[in-house]
Motif scaffolding. Structure first.
Motif, short mmCIF file in Angstrom:
data_model
loop_
_atom_site.label_atom_id
_atom_site.label_comp_id
_atom_site.label_asym_id
_atom_site.label_seq_id
_atom_site.Cartn_x
_atom_site.Cartn_y
_atom_site.Cartn_z
N PRO A 1 0.84 -1.20 0.00
CA PRO A 1 0.00 0.00 0.00
C PRO A 1 0.87 1.25 0.00
O PRO A 1 2.02 1.21 0.43
N PRO A 2 0.34 2.36 -0.48
CA PRO A 2 1.13 3.59 -0.50
C PRO A 2 1.42 4.05 0.92
O PRO A 2 0.65 3.76 1.84
N PRO A 3 2.51 4.76 1.11
CA PRO A 3 2.81 5.24 2.46
C PRO A 3 1.77 6.26 2.90
O PRO A 3 1.15 6.91 2.06
#
Length: 112
Positions: free
Chosen positions: A62-64
Motif C-alpha cells: 500500500p502507499p505510504p
C-alpha cells in the motif's frame, strides 16, 4: 503447448505406468497397504506439483501514509505578535512589508 500442459501429460503417464506395474492383489496384507498408501502419496505429490501454477502474482504494497508538515505554533500572521516573533527569530533578514525572510540558502520564505 505450454509448460503446464507438458507437466500434466507427464504426471498422467507416471500415474498410468504406476497403476499398471505396481497393482496389488486383492489379498494384500497390511504391509502392502502401507506401500500402496505411500505410492498414492507420491503420485499425488507429483500431480499436485505439476498442476500448481509456477507464476505467483503479489499485490504491491500500500502507499505510504500522507505526511503533513509540522504544525506551526506561532502567532497568527500579520498580527503585532507575529511581527515581533518573526523579527526576533530572523532579525534583519525579515521583511515586515512582505512577511518573508531570507534563508541561509538565499531563498525567500514566508514567516510562520
Amino acid at each position: 503447448m505450454t509448460n503446464g500442459t507438458w507437466k500434466t501429460i507427464a504426471a498422467a503417464a507416471v500415474i498410468s505406468t504406476a497403476a499398471l506395474t505396481l497393482s496389488a492383489p486383492a489379498y494384500a496384507g497390511h504391509g502392502n497397504a502401507v506401500g500402496a498408501g505411500l505410492l498414492g502419496f507420491g503420485i499425488g505429490a507429483i500431480v499436485g506439483s505439476a498442476l500448481t501454477p509456477s507464476t505467483v502474482y503479489v499485490a504491491p504494497p500500500p502507499p505510504p501514509p500522507a505526511y503533513y508538515g509540522p504544525a506551526s505554533y506561532g502567532p497568527p500572521p500579520w498580527s503585532p505578535a507575529w511581527y515581533r516573533y518573526c523579527r526576533g527569530l530572523h532579525g534583519p533578514y525579515f521583511n515586515p512589508n512582505t512577511g518573508y525572510f531570507q534563508g541561509a540558502d538565499g531563498g525567500w520564505y514566508f514567516c510562520r
